[in-house]
Design a protein around this motif. Structure first.
Motif, mmCIF file in Angstrom:
data_model
loop_
_atom_site.group_PDB
_atom_site.id
_atom_site.type_symbol
_atom_site.label_atom_id
_atom_site.label_comp_id
_atom_site.label_asym_id
_atom_site.label_seq_id
_atom_site.Cartn_x
_atom_site.Cartn_y
_atom_site.Cartn_z
ATOM 1 N N THR A 286 -2.136 15.329 -2.632
ATOM 2 C CA THR A 286 -1.395 14.134 -3.076
ATOM 3 C C THR A 286 -1.415 13.058 -2.012
ATOM 4 O OG1 THR A 286 0.070 15.531 -4.422
ATOM 5 C CG2 THR A 286 0.830 13.300 -3.895
ATOM 6 N N ARG A 287 -1.152 13.446 -0.767
ATOM 7 C CA ARG A 287 -1.168 12.471 0.319
ATOM 8 C C ARG A 287 -2.576 11.919 0.549
ATOM 9 N NH1 ARG A 287 2.000 8.750 2.444
ATOM 10 N NH2 ARG A 287 1.089 8.050 4.417
ATOM 11 N N ILE B 167 2.947 14.623 8.522
ATOM 12 C CA ILE B 167 2.316 14.401 7.228
ATOM 13 C C ILE B 167 1.182 13.391 7.317
ATOM 14 C CG2 ILE B 167 3.894 12.571 6.584
ATOM 15 C CD1 ILE B 167 2.362 15.261 4.276
ATOM 16 N N GLU C 221 -1.017 21.302 -2.299
ATOM 17 C CA GLU C 221 -0.653 20.277 -3.276
ATOM 18 C C GLU C 221 -0.215 18.995 -2.572
ATOM 19 O OE1 GLU C 221 -0.427 24.232 -5.009
ATOM 20 O OE2 GLU C 221 0.509 23.321 -3.238
ATOM 21 N N VAL C 222 0.607 19.138 -1.536
ATOM 22 C CA VAL C 222 1.057 17.962 -0.777
ATOM 23 C C VAL C 222 -0.127 17.310 -0.073
ATOM 24 C CG1 VAL C 222 2.539 17.200 1.116
ATOM 25 C CG2 VAL C 222 3.369 18.908 -0.506
ATOM 26 N N ILE D 234 2.080 22.174 5.664
ATOM 27 C CA ILE D 234 1.769 21.225 4.593
ATOM 28 C C ILE D 234 0.981 21.972 3.527
ATOM 29 C CG2 ILE D 234 0.587 19.075 4.020
ATOM 30 C CD1 ILE D 234 0.950 18.200 6.926
ATOM 31 N N THR D 235 1.533 22.083 2.349
ATOM 32 C CA THR D 235 0.875 22.842 1.286
ATOM 33 C C THR D 235 -0.351 22.089 0.778
ATOM 34 O OG1 THR D 235 2.239 21.833 -0.431
ATOM 35 C CG2 THR D 235 3.067 23.865 0.607
#
Length: 389
Positions: A315-316, A213, A311-312, A308-309
């Motif tokens: 956000t990250r 991530i 949206e993720v 990892i989508t």
């Protein structure tokens, strides 16, 4: 029966007839005594001079059969006469036309000695440090030229000297189209691939630690702070910087720059200032485009390679990237744009009158621009580290 005209000979000819026992030779000069026709006759002329040299005989040159002569042929005959006179012989000329006589008279008695400069032996110290000194002087000359261009560009004399300075919006918009709009496709493609490569390599290494991530943090900070503006500036240096040098250099070769001076116009204001202004505008905009493309490439690879989508990822990215990170990268863009434009203009004004000079200065412009851009990026990194930004 009609008379057939004889074509003039392209080769020089010489024939000898004895004047009498020990009296000398009569040399009949025939054909074309020009540079291309001389080689076959030179050995025969040497043999005849050797026959005349032992005795102080008379040499009679008959030019009635001469069809043409140039400086090379006249020089060969003049030297033959001088050699025979130096040996104590007598020379007589017959059938000599006025142009040939004037040409023989105009030639010197012997070739002037041309001194050959062999150079002075340099010491080991000079051979080692002389190139460094020349580079230092050349660097200082470039700095002075750059300062001159900066000063004249700030003055912005688009119109004639003595009037108020002005800026042509049409010229700036045209340069923005050439340097910015037309560069968008290659910037998008390059940045997309760079972002994708960084994301793939980062995810591959972070997978061993179970921290894939954090590839979002890696791509976001690296792209927005360093890679985006740096690679965009390098692309612009290779694409637009070389074009500026080629355009100004070709104008210098055709003396258009001198024509502007004669008309009372400032060449820097007319030619360089619109390009500098356009670069200062388009490079930050292209940097924004490059950042979006790189993040898009990274998001696609992160989704396909690490799951990892989007949206993720967003956000990250919002949590990892601070506003100062974005600003620290964008602040560099106008400075890099000015450096690219100034270096390109300096090299363009150094173009001489040959195509070789133009190619040499265009190459130097691209190399110097890329070097200075990377150096400036390093200086910014040191400055940001010093102030904790």
């Amino acid at each position: 029966m009609p008379e057939v005209s004889k074509a003039p000979s392209t080769l020089a000819g010489i024939a000898a007839e004895p004047l009498g026992a020990g009296a000398g030779l009569r040399l009949k000069i025939t054909g074309s005594w020009r540079n291309t026709g001389l080689p076959p006759v030179l050995p025969e002329l040497e043999k005849l001079l050797a026959r005349l040299s032992p005795a102080k005989a008379r040499m009679v040159m008959d030019f009635s059969g001469l069809e043409g002569i140039d400086t090379s042929g006249a020089w060969v005959l003049k030297q033959a006469m001088n050699r025979h006179r130096a040996a104590g012989g007598e020379v007589m000329l017959l059938g000599l036309s006025d142009p040939t006589a004037e040409l023989l008279e105009a030639l010197p008695e012997k070739l002037p000695d041309i001194p050959v400069y062999k150079g002075e032996a340099e010491s080991l110290f000079a051979r080692i440090f002389s190139p460094a000194g020349k580079l230092a002087y050349a660097f200082w000359d470039d700095v002075l030229s750059a300062m001159n261009i900066v000063g004249a560009a700030v003055r912005g004399a688009q119109l004639k000297f003595g009037r108020k300075s002005g800026l042509s919006p049409a010229a700036v918009v045209t340069q923005m189209d050439n340097m910015g709009v037309r560069a968008v496709p290659i910037i998008l493609l390059m940045s997309f691939l760079i972002g994708a490569i960084i994301a793939q390599q980062g995810a591959f290494q972070l997978r061993y630690f179970g921290a894939e991530i954090f590839v979002v943090d890696l791509v976001g900070i690296l792209q927005l702070r360093e890679i985006g503006v740096l690679l965009t500036a390098i692309m612009i240096a290779g694409r637009s910087g070389s074009a500026i040098t080629a355009e100004i250099g070709s104008m210098k070769m055709r003396e258009e720059v001198d024509a502007l001076l004669v008309m009372g116009l400032n060449p820097v204001g007319v030619l360089i200032f619109p390009r500098l202004a356009a670069l200062a505008v388009v490079l930050p905009l292209l940097t924004i485009v490059a950042n979006f493309a790189a993040l898009a490439g990274a998001a696609v690879v992160a989704w396909a390679y690490s799951g990892i989508t989007f949206e993720v990822f967003l956000t990250r990215l919002h949590e990892a990237v601070a506003f100062s990170t974005l600003i620290s990268g964008m602040v560099k863009a106008p400075f890099m744009a000015l450096v690219i434009g100034i270096v390109a203009a300096v090299e363009g004004l150094k173009v001489g009158g040959s195509a070789e000079s133009l190619g040499k200065q265009v190459t130097a412009s691209v190399v110097k621009s890329i070097f200075v851009v990377i150096l400036m990026d390093g200086l910014f990194a040191i400055f940001y580290a010093a102030i904790g930004f």
